[in-house]
Write a protein that holds these residues in place. Structure first.
Motif, PDB file in Angstrom:
ATOM      1  N   ASN A 168      -7.930   8.413 -29.425  1.00 61.61           N
ATOM      2  CA  ASN A 168      -7.688   8.310 -27.985  1.00 61.61           C
ATOM      3  C   ASN A 168      -6.347   8.921 -27.587  1.00 61.61           C
ATOM      4  O   ASN A 168      -6.241   9.580 -26.541  1.00 61.61           O
ATOM      5  N   VAL A 169      -5.339   8.718 -28.432  1.00 60.36           N
ATOM      6  CA  VAL A 169      -4.004   9.208 -28.076  1.00 60.36           C
ATOM      7  C   VAL A 169      -3.929  10.728 -28.186  1.00 60.36           C
ATOM      8  O   VAL A 169      -3.493  11.418 -27.250  1.00 60.36           O
ATOM      9  N   THR A 170      -4.352  11.271 -29.329  1.00 59.56           N
ATOM     10  CA  THR A 170      -4.185  12.708 -29.556  1.00 59.56           C
ATOM     11  C   THR A 170      -5.130  13.544 -28.704  1.00 59.56           C
ATOM     12  O   THR A 170      -4.708  14.477 -28.010  1.00 59.56           O
ATOM     13  N   VAL A 171      -6.415  13.218 -28.749  1.00 60.01           N
ATOM     14  CA  VAL A 171      -7.393  14.009 -27.987  1.00 60.01           C
ATOM     15  C   VAL A 171      -7.171  13.828 -26.488  1.00 60.01           C
ATOM     16  O   VAL A 171      -7.231  14.803 -25.715  1.00 60.01           O
ATOM     17  N   GLY A 172      -6.898  12.595 -26.062  1.00 56.47           N
ATOM     18  CA  GLY A 172      -6.672  12.384 -24.633  1.00 56.47           C
ATOM     19  C   GLY A 172      -5.451  13.118 -24.112  1.00 56.47           C
ATOM     20  O   GLY A 172      -5.474  13.672 -23.005  1.00 56.47           O
ATOM     21  N   ALA A 173      -4.384  13.140 -24.910  1.00 57.43           N
ATOM     22  CA  ALA A 173      -3.178  13.837 -24.464  1.00 57.43           C
ATOM     23  C   ALA A 173      -3.415  15.332 -24.324  1.00 57.43           C
ATOM     24  O   ALA A 173      -2.965  15.971 -23.353  1.00 57.43           O
ATOM     25  N   VAL A 174      -4.124  15.934 -25.279  1.00 53.54           N
ATOM     26  CA  VAL A 174      -4.398  17.386 -25.199  1.00 53.54           C
ATOM     27  C   VAL A 174      -5.333  17.691 -24.044  1.00 53.54           C
ATOM     28  O   VAL A 174      -5.165  18.706 -23.337  1.00 53.54           O
ATOM     29  N   LYS A 175      -6.339  16.849 -23.832  1.00 63.75           N
ATOM     30  CA  LYS A 175      -7.264  17.058 -22.715  1.00 63.75           C
ATOM     31  C   LYS A 175      -6.508  17.122 -21.378  1.00 63.75           C
ATOM     32  O   LYS A 175      -6.693  18.049 -20.577  1.00 63.75           O
ATOM     33  N   LEU A 176      -5.687  16.100 -21.150  1.00 63.18           N
ATOM     34  CA  LEU A 176      -4.977  16.038 -19.878  1.00 63.18           C
ATOM     35  C   LEU A 176      -3.886  17.097 -19.777  1.00 63.18           C
ATOM     36  O   LEU A 176      -3.602  17.600 -18.675  1.00 63.18           O
TER      37      LEU A 176
END
Length: 343
Positions: A119-127
């Motif tokens: 959630n942290v890594t993928v979500g940060a790159v997405k946003l």
């Protein structure tokens, strides 16, 4: 077979003879470095609008869902294997069963750590990159970056790699690890390809999602010491809580607790200044005169029954009028005075 026998048998089942905790070996380190380089290369290729972006547009304009429409109903359900909610519930149920049988929290804690990293890594790159999906693209040939989207990398693909790959990571035998690795790879590749077929992701989104999920699985050995400390802390808290419960159950009643109720005769003691009740005249053991003392609870000596017309008038029962003053003085020595109450 009764359920209590089944649960008793499971409770007696011993822990596996040897649970090997994976470490960050040289092979795993090389794989992690290679996957990280591939991840950076994909992001760079999209940022500079290279040939990879042109390939994204060619696949999108090909519209695979129109080329093979008969696959659409099945793939609509198959892609659910990459959704975070349903897959997390299914995998957590299985790992919770394993934790209960093996008397360890490591499977559940490893799953929680992997999902948190996801959630942290993928979500940060997405946003941070803000790429728009194929259905919302505005300019043909554009990378559609920094436009307020959230599809790069593919969350479905990364989640499929992590949630199904964690089963292979936690396998206790080499044979189970091989079989689960093949199964998780097939599911992850199928989910990523399905998102491209449905037109919800670019091809580069799926490539980056595979790399993002694999990076999380390869980095889990670095978090094993933290997982072990967390498990020990949870068991220590549980042991302390159980100890307090047993201590509270075994503690005797306090010395100042409620005593047993007193007998009926002693429940209402006389007040310190209260005068003793008056006995009927003649109730004492002595001669004439008014007798004083504690109130008598017994009945008077029964007398022979006489007819109503022969009975001597007496003072009404319960009357508080004191007896006549000269009645007690006129009593003859040796004779019992007449009682106040009737016989």
């Amino acid at each position: 077979m009764r359920t209590d026998r089944i649960f008793a048998r499971l409770d007696r089942e011993p822990e596996p003879p040897k649970i090997e905790i994976p470490g960050m070996s040289r092979t795993r380190t090389v794989l992690f470095g290679s996957t990280l380089a591939f991840y950076i290369a994909i992001v760079w290729a999209v940022l500079i609008t290279s040939w990879l972006v042109a390939l994204d547009w060619k696949v999108m304009l090909f519209r695979p869902y129109e080329q093979w429409p008969e696959l659409h109903p099945f793939l609509d359900y198959f892609v659910v294997l990459g959704q975070r909610g349903p897959t997390a519930v299914m995998v957590a149920a299985w790992l919770g069963w394993r934790s209960w049988r093996q008397h360890t929290l490591r499977p559940l804690l490893a799953l929680g750590a992997a999902l948190l990293l996801l959630n942290v890594t993928v979500g940060a790159v997405k946003l941070g990159l803000g790429r728009l999906g194929p259905h919302y693209a505005t300019e043909i040939g554009s990378a559609e970056m920094f436009a307020g989207g959230d599809i790069f990398p593919s969350g479905h693909t990364a989640n499929a790699v992590v949630t199904w790959g964690i089963l292979a990571y936690l396998a206790t035998t080499p044979r189970a690890r091989r079989h689960l690795s093949v199964l998780s790879a097939v599911v992850a590749l199928g989910v990523g390809a399905t998102t491209v077929y449905l037109g919800t992701h670019w091809l580069s989104d799926v490539l980056l999602g595979w790399a993002a999920g694999l990076l999380i699985l390869l980095s889990l050995p670095w978090f094993e010491p933290l997982i072990g400390r967390t498990e020990a802390w949870v068991f220590a808290v549980r042991a302390a809580w159980r100890g307090r419960r047993r201590l509270g159950a075994a503690q005797p009643a306090p010395a100042g607790g409620r005593l047993a109720p007193a007998p009926f005769a002693d429940r209402h003691p006389a007040a310190p200044n209260e005068k003793p009740a008056r006995e009927p005249v003649g109730a004492g053991s002595g001669g004439g005169g008014r007798a004083t003392g504690a109130r008598t609870t017994g009945h008077l000596t029964p007398r022979p029954h006489t007819a109503r017309s022969e009975r001597t008038p007496v003072t009404p029962v319960g009357s508080r009028r004191p007896p006549h003053a000269d009645r007690a003085g006129a009593a003859r020595p040796g004779s019992s005075p007449r009682p106040v109450a009737g016989g």
